[in-house]
Design a protein around this motif. Structure first.
Motif, PDB file in Angstrom:
ATOM      1  N   PRO A   1       0.843  -1.190   0.000  1.00 23.53           N
ATOM      2  CA  PRO A   1       0.000   0.000   0.000  1.00 23.53           C
ATOM      3  C   PRO A   1       0.875   1.235   0.000  1.00 23.53           C
ATOM      4  N   ASN A   2       0.373   2.339  -0.571  1.00 24.72           N
ATOM      5  CA  ASN A   2       1.168   3.556  -0.652  1.00 24.72           C
ATOM      6  C   ASN A   2       1.567   4.081   0.698  1.00 24.72           C
ATOM      7  N   SER A   3       0.714   3.922   1.670  1.00 28.15           N
ATOM      8  CA  SER A   3       1.032   4.358   3.024  1.00 28.15           C
ATOM      9  C   SER A   3       0.100   3.651   3.963  1.00 28.15           C
ATOM     10  N   PRO A   4       0.419   3.594   5.266  1.00 29.94           N
ATOM     11  CA  PRO A   4      -0.509   2.995   6.207  1.00 29.94           C
ATOM     12  C   PRO A   4      -1.883   3.626   6.137  1.00 29.94           C
ATOM     13  N   ALA A   5      -1.962   4.907   5.843  1.00 31.06           N
ATOM     14  CA  ALA A   5      -3.257   5.569   5.804  1.00 31.06           C
ATOM     15  C   ALA A   5      -4.123   5.080   4.664  1.00 31.06           C
ATOM     16  N   ASP A   6      -3.518   4.438   3.645  1.00 33.80           N
ATOM     17  CA  ASP A   6      -4.314   3.920   2.549  1.00 33.80           C
ATOM     18  C   ASP A   6      -5.074   2.667   2.941  1.00 33.80           C
TER      19      ASP A   6
ATOM     20  N   GLY B   1       1.358  -6.024   3.326  1.00 36.49           N
ATOM     21  CA  GLY B   1       1.740  -4.783   2.673  1.00 36.49           C
ATOM     22  C   GLY B   1       1.720  -3.594   3.618  1.00 36.49           C
ATOM     23  N   TYR B   2       0.734  -3.556   4.483  1.00 37.75           N
ATOM     24  CA  TYR B   2       0.634  -2.467   5.461  1.00 37.75           C
ATOM     25  C   TYR B   2       1.885  -2.428   6.343  1.00 37.75           C
ATOM     26  N   PHE B   3       2.287  -3.597   6.840  1.00 39.56           N
ATOM     27  CA  PHE B   3       3.408  -3.636   7.775  1.00 39.56           C
ATOM     28  C   PHE B   3       4.743  -3.462   7.067  1.00 39.56           C
ATOM     29  N   ASN B   4       4.848  -3.894   5.814  1.00 39.38           N
ATOM     30  CA  ASN B   4       6.064  -3.605   5.055  1.00 39.38           C
ATOM     31  C   ASN B   4       6.276  -2.104   4.947  1.00 39.38           C
ATOM     32  N   THR B   5       5.180  -1.369   4.739  1.00 40.73           N
ATOM     33  CA  THR B   5       5.286   0.081   4.653  1.00 40.73           C
ATOM     34  C   THR B   5       5.675   0.683   5.994  1.00 40.73           C
ATOM     35  N   VAL B   6       5.079   0.185   7.073  1.00 39.65           N
ATOM     36  CA  VAL B   6       5.409   0.686   8.404  1.00 39.65           C
ATOM     37  C   VAL B   6       6.895   0.502   8.684  1.00 39.65           C
ATOM     38  N   TYR B   7       7.417  -0.697   8.422  1.00 38.60           N
ATOM     39  CA  TYR B   7       8.823  -0.969   8.732  1.00 38.60           C
ATOM     40  C   TYR B   7       9.783  -0.289   7.760  1.00 38.60           C
ATOM     41  N   SER B   8       9.286   0.170   6.619  1.00 37.44           N
ATOM     42  CA  SER B   8      10.172   0.885   5.699  1.00 37.44           C
ATOM     43  C   SER B   8      10.608   2.225   6.269  1.00 37.44           C
ATOM     44  N   SER B   9       9.906   2.720   7.283  1.00 38.53           N
ATOM     45  CA  SER B   9      10.284   3.991   7.899  1.00 38.53           C
ATOM     46  C   SER B   9      11.429   3.842   8.894  1.00 38.53           C
TER      47      SER B   9
END
Length: 466
Positions: A254-259, A271-279
């Protein structure tokens, strides 16, 4: 936190050669590429990861922009001969020389952000990448360090690139560097759905090798003094002499957790958590926040027995709580939905007997066996209402005789989460056969212990009361 030790021997290149990756993964075609933007967290990342691709695109006459986020001044923190300022000066020269060899007409932007602290400057990096992309859309390709590479600066570079790509609608690929050191060919992080191989011509391999050699401060020792050893010694450098380069296409996250907006009928996905951990490697501050340390202490203190045989921790993340559970249990199995935090967890508890980690999608992919202790901490609200009921039933069915279920959750509403922490604990009261023996409620979190009926109190177990 870096999740590997570069001075370890790591996975030898012969192991990767034996895996025959060209037979396993698809080739990367460049048909739609009109402009290439390369993001490098440190000078030499670009040469190591995609030096051959840069040389190839330069040969096509296409425009190339290389953005180097830091000067790499922290590469030798124990050096007694080179301070950070001198290293920064050396590495700026090295990267410009290497890129002049790979792509003489490339634009090179040195942002000079602090090495080791890129997570604090993601917005600046994002702006520079977005400006380099321009308005060309998906004909512009951005290649950046892999978000799961195990280095916080690489995760930050990935996060900046992903945000810029989202804004400008470019195409994003990521390149591994340190994963060749800590990973192995059969690890779950390598997916046929996303891994792409770019075959290099002999001239491109030669150009890449020359570019790497120009990073003299990294491929060779600064001096004979302790602390000046090569960061990229021959064994590690061998990973980058292959006939192909590996890129990971980013399109399924997902583009961001907010999506992933809150929906009680949908469980949050990997996908949500991959984005979270990318930060960054510790997005919730498990290691740094006093709130988290105090909450863990409360959870450990709430355990009704001094010792447990087998324990299952659901949503173990980077293993911070796992380490404390391991002091009270003979064996602990930690499971999580995505691989990035598990890499850190395995490193954190390497050598601890009885501790293991597995990547699983719960509640469907449930581990076998019975457990004397099951810990459900900060994970229930990621589930849909239906999946939460399934998860709690799995917990109940997997408790050994006399087993204990501990649950702890944040109480404040979070827009992305399908459920609230209070809703999770309300559902716990309906699990058949379990009796709540601890109920600790604060404004910020709720902590509860459930045991099989009938349950003895701690004082009763110690013979203090009948």
């Amino acid at each position: 936190m870096v999740t590997f030790n570069h001075s370890d021997s790591g996975t030898p290149e012969k192991t990767w050669e034996a895996a025959h990756w060209p037979d396993r993964f698809s080739a990367l075609g460049l048909d739609t590429l009109k402009r290439l933007v390369v993001v490098s967290a440190h000078p030499d990342d670009e040469s190591l990861g995609v030096g051959g691709l840069i040389a190839h695109v330069a040969g096509l006459g296409l425009p190339i922009v290389v953005i180097v986020l830091s000067n790499g001044e922290a590469s030798h923190p124990k050096s007694q001969t080179h301070d950070a300022a001198r290293l920064a000066q050396i590495r700026r020269i090295e990267v410009t020389d290497a890129l002049a060899h790979l792509a003489p007409n490339a634009q090179v932007h040195l942002l000079e952000l602090p090495d080791g602290k890129l997570a604090e400057h993601v917005a600046v990096a994002e702006g520079a990448i977005a400006e380099a992309i321009g308005d060309a859309g998906d004909s512009t390709w951005v290649v950046a360090p892999w978000h799961a590479d195990g280095h916080p600066d690489h995760a930050a570079a990935s996060a900046a690139a992903e945000r810029a790509v989202r804004e400008r609608r470019a195409r994003l690929f990521e390149y591994p560097i340190w994963a060749w050191h800590w990973s192995s060919p059969e690890d779950a992080v390598w997916s046929a759905e996303t891994v792409r191989l770019f075959q290099l011509k002999p001239a491109e391999r030669k150009a890449k090798a020359r570019a790497l050699a120009l990073h003299r401060s990294q491929v060779g020792p600064l001096s004979d003094s302790p602390g000046d050893e090569a960061v990229v010694p021959p064994g590690f450098r061998a990973h980058f002499a292959r006939e192909f380069e590996t890129l990971i296409e980013v399109g399924s996250r997902p583009n961001s957790p907010a999506d992933a907006r809150a929906n009680p009928d949908r469980t949050l996905t990997a996908g949500y958590f991959n984005t979270v951990y990318s930060s960054g490697p510790d997005p919730w501050g498990f290691e740094t926040r006093w709130y988290e340390k105090r909450k863990r202490a409360a959870l450990i203190a709430a355990l009704p027995r001094q010792r447990f045989g087998t324990a299952l921790e659901l949503g173990c993340s980077t293993g911070v709580l796992t380490a404390e559970l391991a002091d009270r249990c003979d064996t602990v199995l930690g499971v999580d939905l995505v691989e990035q935090p598990l890499v850190i967890a395995r490193q954190r508890l390497a050598g601890r007997p009885g501790v293991s980690f597995e990547r699983r999608t719960l509640p469907g992919d449930w581990p076998e066996g019975e457990f004397g202790l099951i810990v459900l901490s900060e994970v229930g609200y990621y589930c849909s209402a239906v999946d939460l009921r399934r998860l709690l039933e799995r917990c109940r069915a997997s408790l050994a005789a006399g087993g204990v279920l501990v649950a702890c959750h944040w109480r404040h509403p979070v827009a992305d989460y399908p459920l609230t922490g209070d809703a999770v604990h309300a559902q716990l009261t309906h699990v058949v056969g379990l009796q709540r023996t601890v109920h600790h409620l604060e404004r910020d979190f709720v902590l509860e212990v459930y045991e099989q009926r009938p349950a003895l109190s701690v004082a009763q177990r110690d013979g203090l009361v009948p």
